[in-house]
Design a protein around this motif. Structure first.
Motif, short mmCIF file in Angstrom:
data_model
loop_
_atom_site.label_atom_id
_atom_site.label_comp_id
_atom_site.label_asym_id
_atom_site.label_seq_id
_atom_site.Cartn_x
_atom_site.Cartn_y
_atom_site.Cartn_z
N GLY A 209 -88.75 -30.05 -22.97
CA GLY A 209 -88.15 -30.27 -24.24
C GLY A 209 -89.28 -30.63 -25.49
O GLY A 209 -89.35 -30.12 -26.26
N VAL A 229 -78.66 -37.28 -25.17
CA VAL A 229 -79.93 -36.22 -25.31
C VAL A 229 -79.92 -35.49 -26.69
O VAL A 229 -80.95 -35.36 -27.17
N GLY A 250 -67.29 -34.32 -26.38
CA GLY A 250 -66.09 -34.18 -27.15
C GLY A 250 -65.17 -35.56 -26.83
O GLY A 250 -65.69 -36.20 -25.81
P1 NAD Z 1 -77.20 -33.82 -20.55
O1 NAD Z 1 -77.26 -34.13 -21.91
O2 NAD Z 1 -77.36 -34.63 -19.46
O3 NAD Z 1 -77.91 -32.42 -20.03
C1 NAD Z 1 -78.03 -31.14 -20.71
C2 NAD Z 1 -79.13 -30.51 -20.93
O4 NAD Z 1 -80.23 -31.41 -21.28
C3 NAD Z 1 -79.63 -30.23 -19.30
O5 NAD Z 1 -80.32 -29.00 -19.25
C4 NAD Z 1 -80.77 -31.35 -18.81
O6 NAD Z 1 -81.59 -30.95 -18.12
C5 NAD Z 1 -81.19 -31.25 -20.48
N1 NAD Z 1 -81.95 -32.61 -20.83
C6 NAD Z 1 -81.67 -33.90 -20.53
N2 NAD Z 1 -82.68 -34.78 -20.74
C7 NAD Z 1 -83.39 -34.13 -21.90
C8 NAD Z 1 -84.42 -34.45 -22.59
N3 NAD Z 1 -84.90 -35.65 -22.54
N4 NAD Z 1 -85.02 -33.59 -23.20
C9 NAD Z 1 -84.79 -32.27 -23.14
N5 NAD Z 1 -83.65 -31.67 -22.26
C10 NAD Z 1 -83.12 -32.80 -21.69
O7 NAD Z 1 -75.55 -33.27 -20.38
P2 NAD Z 1 -74.88 -32.46 -19.09
O8 NAD Z 1 -74.34 -33.61 -18.33
O9 NAD Z 1 -75.60 -31.44 -18.17
O10 NAD Z 1 -73.65 -31.95 -19.76
C11 NAD Z 1 -72.24 -32.61 -20.14
C12 NAD Z 1 -72.24 -33.02 -21.62
O11 NAD Z 1 -72.64 -31.54 -22.23
C13 NAD Z 1 -70.93 -33.67 -21.94
O12 NAD Z 1 -71.32 -34.51 -22.88
C14 NAD Z 1 -70.18 -32.43 -22.69
O13 NAD Z 1 -69.37 -32.80 -23.50
C15 NAD Z 1 -71.38 -31.79 -23.39
N6 NAD Z 1 -71.03 -30.28 -23.37
C16 NAD Z 1 -71.00 -29.88 -24.79
C17 NAD Z 1 -70.39 -28.49 -25.26
C18 NAD Z 1 -70.26 -28.05 -26.43
O14 NAD Z 1 -70.23 -26.80 -26.74
N7 NAD Z 1 -70.06 -28.91 -27.43
C19 NAD Z 1 -70.16 -27.70 -24.14
C20 NAD Z 1 -70.51 -28.08 -22.73
C21 NAD Z 1 -71.01 -29.22 -22.47
#
Ligand code: NAD
Length: 479
Positions: A209, A229, A250
């Motif tokens: 990232g 994140v 959400g």
């Molecule tokens: P997460 O934020 O832990 O991870 C999401 C992505 O971010 C992964 O690919 C992860 O590897 C990456 N990531 C983590 N740390 C990072 C960093 N420091 N820099 C760059 N990338 C990084 O979330 P998750 O646990 O995978 O997903 C669940 C969350 O996603 C929930 O809060 C859910 O509500 C949200 N979500 C939102 C939508 C939407 O459309 N609004 C859809 C699906 C999920």
């Protein structure tokens, strides 16, 4: 199964040769090992996207649209393969995974339609000595970072509009579910997408990232994931002034008015709440039910929830697969404990369920009565199969309870009164409202949130707009 990075049309391991394990969400068994990439591979991916940009962005929109249509067809043809990989990686029931493939393919069809509509606009000017035009240009190389809960659809939402507009892309899927994204890369290769147009790398989220946000050539990042994140990325994006779309967490309210068809509301509640075992961003997180129909709603909801089969996603009839990790189990347990200590009653569920040969990650669909707004489950996103149900007396009280959150993604309302439905849907402070339905996603509509749920829209013409940089050309007209 593909287990290498996809860069410049080639399958490559990490420079270090290091890999990490991808495991079956239900059993913990190793499915594959994929590259542990970092900044070096992130820059390789940008270089490939940079080289491909001129060719792709100057291809006619209709030619790009035909690639998008081929990708949609390919997704449908490989539906079983994609679904099996998703079920293994993230545990969701196989039929939900198949539905996700169709949903993802729709994003490509929608984007193909939009590509065919892309055109410059001539702007009427009040001055005779000027000709004004607005030209939709691709924003440049775009990054995509996706979550594990919809490994294919969240990628489709980002790749389809980016390609339609003429952007090239670098992608990092979630560490827990990279195999779906690599299978998708294989499809792109097989349909003949030019090398470098989409590049997929797996590995360390933070270094990848950061490398993308500090490079200067990546002009937009589309992120779906947690609010925590999203905040980090927003700070880092400031350095190179990178445009962002953030689809974050959400905390959806689900309001049932006293004149609603309660049985229909219960079916919608069960379908909305327990999809992916409650691990979707638009899942109803809080149920707010009129006191006249409260007992009826609670008892019917609990009866249906109790019948949902918990087990491995690949087994027929299973509706609730595993939660994604041990932290998810701890979070739901804490929320239940907190709710009970504040007077909630467990009507059904409340505990883990043992599934033969699997990890201890399965949680019974749980319904809590006597929920109230001070409980943790009314404040924090649950991301698990927990349905706390609170009571309301007046419409304004219901709206106040629904809006009492910094999140603003989805909201649901159930009533037979069309005026009340209009009134309340206007007053809900969120990006998406389900009216007498619990399932709202559609590839042709603008999906996205407000507040802590982020900004930017995915789907239809709104999703396309996120990847366009409009150029305004003002030409002098002589004579
Ligand atoms: P997460 O934020 O832990 O991870 C999401 C992505 O971010 C992964 O690919 C992860 O590897 C990456 N990531 C983590 N740390 C990072 C960093 N420091 N820099 C760059 N990338 C990084 O979330 P998750 O646990 O995978 O997903 C669940 C969350 O996603 C929930 O809060 C859910 O509500 C949200 N979500 C939102 C939508 C939407 O459309 N609004 C859809 C699906 C999920």
């Amino acid at each position: 199964m593909q287990d290498q990075n996809f860069i410049d049309g080639h399958w490559r391991s990490a420079h270090s040769g290091k890999t990490f394990a991808v495991c079956d969400a239900a059993t913990g068994e190793e499915l594959a090992r994929v590259p542990q990439s970092g900044a070096l591979e992130a820059v390789d991916a940008i270089n490939a996207a940079d080289n491909a940009f001129h060719g792709w962005s100057t291809l006619s929109p209709s030619k790009r649209a035909s690639f998008l249509t081929l990708i949609a067809q390919g997704m449908r043809e490989r539906k079983t393969e994609f679904a099996q990989i998703m079920t293994a990686e993230c545990g969701k029931p196989l039929d939900e995974a198949q539905g996700e493939v169709d949903y993802g393919a729709d994003y490509f069809l929608s984007a193909a339609d939009e590509a065919n509509r892309l055109q410059s606009e001539s702007i009427p000017s009040r001055r005779a000595d000027r000709a004004l035009n607005a030209i939709p240009e691709p924003i440049g190389i775009v990054g995509a970072i996706t979550p594990w809960n919809f490994p294919l659809a969240m990628l489709a939402r980002k790749t389809a509009p980016a390609l339609a507009v003429g952007c090239t892309q670098v992608v990092k899927p979630a560490e827990l579910t990279p195999l779906t994204a690599l299978a998708f890369a294989q499809l792109l290769h097989d349909v003949g997408l030019p090398a470098g147009v989409v590049n997929v790398i797996t590995g360390d989220p933070s270094s990848i990232g950061q490398a993308w946000l500090s490079d200067g050539r990546v002009r937009k990042l589309s992120f779906t994931g947690s609010t925590a994140v999203g905040r980090l990325l927003m700070k880092s994006a400031a350095e190179q002034v990178v445009r962002l779309s953030l689809e974050l967490g959400g905390h959806a309210p689900f309001i049932v008015f006293s004149d609603a068809d309660v049985s229909a509301a219960v079916v919608a509640a069960v379908n909305g709440k327990f999809r992916v075992a409650g691990q979707t961003c638009v899942c109803p997180n809080r149920f707010i039910v009129a006191e006249d129909v409260y007992e009826q709603f609670v008892s019917q909801f609990a009866a249906m929830a109790k019948e949902l089969r918990v087990g491995r996603g690949r087994d027929a009839g299973v509706r609730i697969g595993p939660l994604i990790d041990d932290r998810a189990i701890t979070r739901i347990r804490n929320q239940i404990k907190d709710a009970v200590s504040h007077g909630a009653k467990i009507v059904t569920g409340g505990e883990t369920v043992h599934v033969e040969g699997c990890l201890d990650r399965f949680f019974a669909p749980t319904v809590l009565a006597n929920a109230s707004t001070e409980m943790l489950c009314f404040r924090e996103e649950t991301f698990g199969p927990l349905a706390p149900i609170a009571k309301f007396e007046t419409e304004s009280q219901a709206i106040e309870m629904a809006n009492d959150t910094p999140f603003g993604l989805a909201g649901y309302i159930f009533s037979r009164d069309q005026n009340a439905l209009q009134r309340v849907s206007r007053q809900l402070n969120c990006g998406i409202v389900g009216v007498n339905t619990g399932v709202i996603s559609d590839a042709y509509a603008p999906f996205g949130g407000r507040g802590w749920s982020g900004f930017g829209r995915e789907g239809g013409r709104w999703g396309i707009e996120e990847y366009i940089s409009w150029k305004y050309v003002c030409a002098a007209v002589n004579g």
